[in-house]
Scaffold this motif. Structure first.
Motif, PDB file in Angstrom:
ATOM      1  N   ASP A  30      45.021  39.086  48.733  1.00 21.60           N
ATOM      2  CA  ASP A  30      46.133  39.323  49.956  1.00 21.60           C
ATOM      3  C   ASP A  30      45.311  38.777  51.163  1.00 21.60           C
ATOM      4  OD1 ASP A  30      48.579  39.556  51.130  1.00 21.60           O
ATOM      5  OD2 ASP A  30      48.352  41.613  51.267  1.00 21.60           O
TER       6      ASP A  30
ATOM      7  N   ARG B 175      48.704  43.762  41.507  1.00 21.34           N
ATOM      8  CA  ARG B 175      50.092  43.703  41.998  1.00 21.34           C
ATOM      9  C   ARG B 175      49.933  43.825  43.511  1.00 21.34           C
ATOM     10  NH1 ARG B 175      52.310  45.411  37.159  1.00 21.34           N
ATOM     11  NH2 ARG B 175      52.003  47.747  37.593  1.00 21.34           N
ATOM     12  N   ARG B 176      49.103  44.900  43.916  1.00 27.34           N
ATOM     13  CA  ARG B 176      49.081  45.087  45.328  1.00 27.34           C
ATOM     14  C   ARG B 176      48.532  43.945  45.992  1.00 27.34           C
ATOM     15  NH1 ARG B 176      46.241  50.404  46.545  1.00 27.34           N
ATOM     16  NH2 ARG B 176      46.752  49.729  48.727  1.00 27.34           N
TER      17      ARG B 176
ATOM     18  N   ASP C 131      48.969  37.820  39.999  1.00 30.39           N
ATOM     19  CA  ASP C 131      49.699  37.904  38.749  1.00 30.39           C
ATOM     20  C   ASP C 131      48.596  38.747  37.765  1.00 30.39           C
ATOM     21  OD1 ASP C 131      52.048  36.797  39.499  1.00 30.39           O
ATOM     22  OD2 ASP C 131      51.564  35.070  39.080  1.00 30.39           O
ATOM     23  N   VAL C 132      49.059  39.584  37.007  1.00 31.54           N
ATOM     24  CA  VAL C 132      48.361  40.043  35.674  1.00 31.54           C
ATOM     25  C   VAL C 132      48.174  39.099  34.896  1.00 31.54           C
ATOM     26  CG1 VAL C 132      47.986  41.785  34.002  1.00 31.54           C
ATOM     27  CG2 VAL C 132      49.165  42.431  36.092  1.00 31.54           C
TER      28      VAL C 132
ATOM     29  N   ARG D 149      42.470  34.739  42.156  1.00 30.85           N
ATOM     30  CA  ARG D 149      43.228  34.429  40.985  1.00 30.85           C
ATOM     31  C   ARG D 149      42.603  33.711  39.765  1.00 30.85           C
ATOM     32  NH1 ARG D 149      46.030  30.859  38.078  1.00 30.85           N
ATOM     33  NH2 ARG D 149      45.226  29.196  39.481  1.00 30.85           N
TER      34      ARG D 149
ATOM     35  N   THR E 176      48.875  41.028  45.466  1.00 31.37           N
ATOM     36  CA  THR E 176      49.948  39.902  45.174  1.00 31.37           C
ATOM     37  C   THR E 176      49.350  39.072  44.224  1.00 31.37           C
ATOM     38  OG1 THR E 176      48.747  38.298  47.031  1.00 31.37           O
ATOM     39  CG2 THR E 176      50.200  39.933  47.490  1.00 31.37           C
TER      40      THR E 176
ATOM     41  N   SER F 174      46.459  46.510  36.498  1.00 30.82           N
ATOM     42  CA  SER F 174      47.676  45.833  36.952  1.00 30.82           C
ATOM     43  C   SER F 174      48.210  46.324  38.173  1.00 30.82           C
ATOM     44  CB  SER F 174      48.742  46.167  35.885  1.00 30.82           C
ATOM     45  OG  SER F 174      48.335  45.796  34.446  1.00 30.82           O
ATOM     46  N   ALA F 175      47.991  47.639  38.530  1.00 25.90           N
ATOM     47  CA  ALA F 175      48.669  48.110  39.770  1.00 25.90           C
ATOM     48  C   ALA F 175      47.659  47.388  41.115  1.00 25.90           C
ATOM     49  CB  ALA F 175      48.400  49.557  39.811  1.00 25.90           C
TER      50      ALA F 175
END
Lengths: 249, 186
Positions: free
Chosen positions: A151, A201-202, A206-207, A161, A204, A197-198
């Motif tokens: 983020d 996601r936080r 993708d899993v 990523r 921003t 995953s959590a």
């Protein structure tokens, strides 16, 4: 200390030895990889942080390898195929995002596994109860960086990523049963996936969607099959001891 | 040396006191007893004892220096054979640091660990990536804040989660502007 020759280690191949090697090699190899950052980390604080995490892991490795035999012989005199660590932990440091992604994946796994072992009364309960507190801090550290990089700027997001994606295929191996450990591996896999995953996601991110293992290149570290960079890492790690047996300072 | 069953207990207590008086190699203001890492001394025979020591962190490199210092002190006390064992169970916690140890840490310029804090994951807030970004510290007073060991202010911030040793974090006081080490809760 006055002995000139040591008899070769011939411990009985009891199941816990296999588990001690698997867990000990994970800790040893990741410790060495993190140690490679010393003097190279992006900021001084992170240099210190990675070295301290490496030190925690090295301490765990020493206890675990001593359960399986002579710690120095095991660390410095085994060939590549005799190591039982996950392929994930031997992956090169890459950029800082790769190091953080590797740490997030591994520390989350290690915390879940050690919390499970600490709650039991097996051979590893004592070490696991001690180490799980250290590992929680490592996981926390990796999470904070994942959030900042994911983020953060466009560049940091893209690098994070890419790192999460690149290392994803090494994560499935973590949930292969280890001989001698009575663990609900599917339960650990589910908890790991939920936790990671959590965080992603936080952050921003993708899993990753690709397979977690099963590809030709992943999933066999526990059987002694390693990726190409591991041999070079071992050469560096073992060089001093092999060149000067018994050296100390 | 007397080794009758009744005398052994007091001898063990005496040796425990002696071993416990050894200063910590990295935090020499603290003794091993105050740090809470000395678990037991067992007298095995007239001049042979076993000492149980527990590490703060599993990889704490000070444990070897501690062992050597304990051996030296007990040798000087006439014990011929001293073996120091490392025990991991029950795991050491910063709650094992004595009140006197906490006081000495503060005096030495290190914020002592707070007691009764469960270790493990802490709630995350997205921290600043640069120290000039706005204050993102949680609002509302912390009932048990980490206080600056120099001026006592509760207004301090985290600079680095890891510091000179694995057991410490680096913080800065926002009142007197002094940086200081904080002995992390474990």
């Amino acid at each position: 200390m006055t002995e000139t020759t040591k008899p070769p280690k011939a411990r009985e191949p009891v199941p816990h030895t296999a588990a001690a090697l698997a867990l000990g090699d994970d800790a040893l190899v990741l410790s060495h990889r993190l140690g490679e950052w010393a003097g190279h980390a992006p900021v001084l604080e992170e240099d210190v942080a990675l070295a301290n995490i490496a030190l925690d892991l090295l301490g765990q490795a020493r206890v675990l390898l001593s359960m399986a035999g002579d710690e120095d012989e095991l660390a410095y005199l085994r060939e590549e195929r005799a190591f039982r660590n996950l392929q994930l932990v031997e992956q090169p440091n890459g950029d800082f995002a790769h190091t953080i992604a590797r740490q997030l994946y591994f520390s989350t796994y290690q915390r879940l596994l050690y919390a499970h072992l600490a709650a039991g009364d097996g051979e590893f309960a004592g070490l696991a109860a001690k180490a799980v507190k250290e590992v929680s801090y490592h996981q926390d550290h990796a999470e904070q960086w994942t959030l900042r990089l994911g983020d953060g700027t466009d560049v940091s997001h893209e690098r994070m990523r890419r790192a999460c994606q690149a290392l994803w295929r090494f994560t499935g191996e973590m949930f292969q049963p280890v001989e001698g450990l009575d663990v609900d591996w599917e339960g650990i896999r589910a908890a790991w996936l939920e936790s990671v995953s959590a965080v992603l996601r936080r952050a921003t991110l993708d899993v990753p969607e690709g397979p977690q293992s099963g590809a030709w290149s992943a999933g066999a570290g526990r059987q002694g099959l390693h990726t190409e960079p591991f041999g070079r890492m071992l050469a560096e790690m073992q060089h001093l001891h092999r060149s000067h047996p018994g050296a100390s300072w | 040396m007397v080794t009758s069953p009744t005398a052994t207990t007091s001898l063990e207590a005496e040796l425990l006191r002696l071993a416990g008086s050894v200063p910590d190699p990295e935090l020499p203001v603290l003794t091993l007893e105050e740090l809470g890492v000395l678990r037991a001394v067992h007298v095995r025979s007239a001049d042979s004892v076993e000492v149980e020591l527990t590490p703060t962190y599993t990889g704490c490199p000070a444990i070897e220096a501690m062992s050597l210092d304990i051996e030296r002190v007990l040798h000087e006390h006439g014990i011929r054979e001293v073996s120091v064992h490392t025990v991991l169970t029950p795991p050491w916690s910063t709650d094992d640091i004595s009140p006197e140890g906490r006081r000495k840490l503060r005096e030495f310029g290190i914020a002592p660990p707070r007691t009764g804090r469960a270790p493990g994951p802490v709630p995350l807030t997205l921290g600043p990536t640069r120290t000039t970004t706005p204050d993102t510290r949680p609002q509302g007073p912390d009932p048990d804040p980490i206080r600056c060991p120099h001026c006592g202010s509760a207004d301090t911030e985290l600079l680095s989660r890891f510091s000179s040793t694995a057991c410490k974090a680096l913080r800065r006081c926002l009142a007197c502007r002094e940086p200081f080490d904080h002995f992390k809760e474990l």
